[in-house]
Design a protein around this motif. Sequence first.
Motif, PDB file in Angstrom:
ATOM      1  N   VAL A 137       0.834  -1.205   0.000  1.00  0.00           N
ATOM      2  CA  VAL A 137       0.000   0.000   0.000  1.00  0.00           C
ATOM      3  C   VAL A 137       0.867   1.253   0.000  1.00  0.00           C
ATOM      4  CG1 VAL A 137      -1.658   1.329   1.371  1.00  0.00           C
ATOM      5  CG2 VAL A 137      -2.007  -1.102   1.035  1.00  0.00           C
TER       6      VAL A 137
ATOM      7  N   LEU B 151       1.742   5.714  -7.561  1.00  0.00           N
ATOM      8  CA  LEU B 151       0.593   6.216  -8.315  1.00  0.00           C
ATOM      9  C   LEU B 151       0.490   7.744  -8.335  1.00  0.00           C
ATOM     10  CD1 LEU B 151      -2.149   3.628  -7.317  1.00  0.00           C
ATOM     11  CD2 LEU B 151      -0.974   3.865  -9.511  1.00  0.00           C
ATOM     12  N   VAL B 152       1.362   8.454  -7.640  1.00  0.00           N
ATOM     13  CA  VAL B 152       1.308   9.920  -7.615  1.00  0.00           C
ATOM     14  C   VAL B 152       1.402  10.518  -9.017  1.00  0.00           C
ATOM     15  CG1 VAL B 152       2.519  12.004  -6.846  1.00  0.00           C
ATOM     16  CG2 VAL B 152       2.057  10.173  -5.237  1.00  0.00           C
TER      17      VAL B 152
ATOM     18  N   ALA C 242      -2.236   9.518 -10.714  1.00  0.00           N
ATOM     19  CA  ALA C 242      -3.515   9.882 -10.094  1.00  0.00           C
ATOM     20  C   ALA C 242      -3.421  11.132  -9.236  1.00  0.00           C
ATOM     21  CB  ALA C 242      -4.026   8.715  -9.262  1.00  0.00           C
TER      22      ALA C 242
ATOM     23  N   ALA D 156      -3.361  12.909  -4.235  1.00  0.00           N
ATOM     24  CA  ALA D 156      -4.418  12.344  -3.383  1.00  0.00           C
ATOM     25  C   ALA D 156      -4.144  10.876  -3.047  1.00  0.00           C
ATOM     26  CB  ALA D 156      -5.769  12.488  -4.064  1.00  0.00           C
ATOM     27  N   THR D 157      -3.362  10.187  -3.869  1.00  0.00           N
ATOM     28  CA  THR D 157      -3.065   8.776  -3.594  1.00  0.00           C
ATOM     29  C   THR D 157      -2.201   8.612  -2.352  1.00  0.00           C
ATOM     30  OG1 THR D 157      -1.135   8.814  -5.041  1.00  0.00           O
ATOM     31  CG2 THR D 157      -3.231   8.140  -6.024  1.00  0.00           C
ATOM     32  N   LEU D 158      -1.506   9.683  -1.946  1.00  0.00           N
ATOM     33  CA  LEU D 158      -0.684   9.605  -0.734  1.00  0.00           C
ATOM     34  C   LEU D 158      -1.536   9.442   0.521  1.00  0.00           C
ATOM     35  CD1 LEU D 158       2.024  12.300  -1.520  1.00  0.00           C
ATOM     36  CD2 LEU D 158       2.268   9.817  -1.576  1.00  0.00           C
TER      37      LEU D 158
ATOM     38  N   ALA E 148      -3.493   7.151   1.034  1.00  0.00           N
ATOM     39  CA  ALA E 148      -3.554   5.713   1.330  1.00  0.00           C
ATOM     40  C   ALA E 148      -2.337   5.239   2.130  1.00  0.00           C
ATOM     41  CB  ALA E 148      -3.657   4.911   0.038  1.00  0.00           C
ATOM     42  N   ALA E 149      -1.260   6.013   2.147  1.00  0.00           N
ATOM     43  CA  ALA E 149      -0.038   5.594   2.836  1.00  0.00           C
ATOM     44  C   ALA E 149      -0.260   5.311   4.325  1.00  0.00           C
ATOM     45  CB  ALA E 149       1.068   6.631   2.640  1.00  0.00           C
TER      46      ALA E 149
ATOM     47  N   GLY F 199       2.528   1.455  -3.442  1.00  0.00           N
ATOM     48  CA  GLY F 199       1.522   1.786  -4.440  1.00  0.00           C
ATOM     49  C   GLY F 199       1.064   3.234  -4.351  1.00  0.00           C
ATOM     50  N   SER F 200       0.909   3.738  -3.139  1.00  0.00           N
ATOM     51  CA  SER F 200       0.455   5.130  -3.004  1.00  0.00           C
ATOM     52  C   SER F 200       1.503   6.108  -3.523  1.00  0.00           C
ATOM     53  CB  SER F 200       0.097   5.439  -1.553  1.00  0.00           C
ATOM     54  OG  SER F 200       1.243   5.440  -0.734  1.00  0.00           O
TER      55      SER F 200
END
Length: 125
Positions: free
Chosen positions: A34, A41-42, A45, A48-50, A52-53, A37-38
Amino acid sequence: MKTSETGKPVRAEENFASASVLQHLLRGVVGFGVITGSIALVPFAGPATLLAAPLGLVALRGCPTCWVIGLAQTVSRGRLNRSCADGACTLTTAGGTASIDRAEELGRGPADHVDDRLAAGGHFP
């Protein structure tokens, strides 16, 4: 703050271990996956994907170091027993047949072994 019978503060033990090594490894795969991936994906996407960290940190039960400590605790669970009495702690194997502090149980500390080696003409590298 809790205190022992001697009046010294008792420190709460941190336990990061899981019920099994497989469960702990799966927790690590999820946590590191996770987080990775976060970050990965920056570019695609956005930042905002950060968000999920922190979920990855929850899966790791804190920082990656906490996960490694938990892995060591999970692997050693049931193999080593720590017992403390009269201000001295010892580690023994689960069967209790061998002690890690065997030299001290026999009345000989680590310094005695150094003295024996020096008396026999030995030297240390």
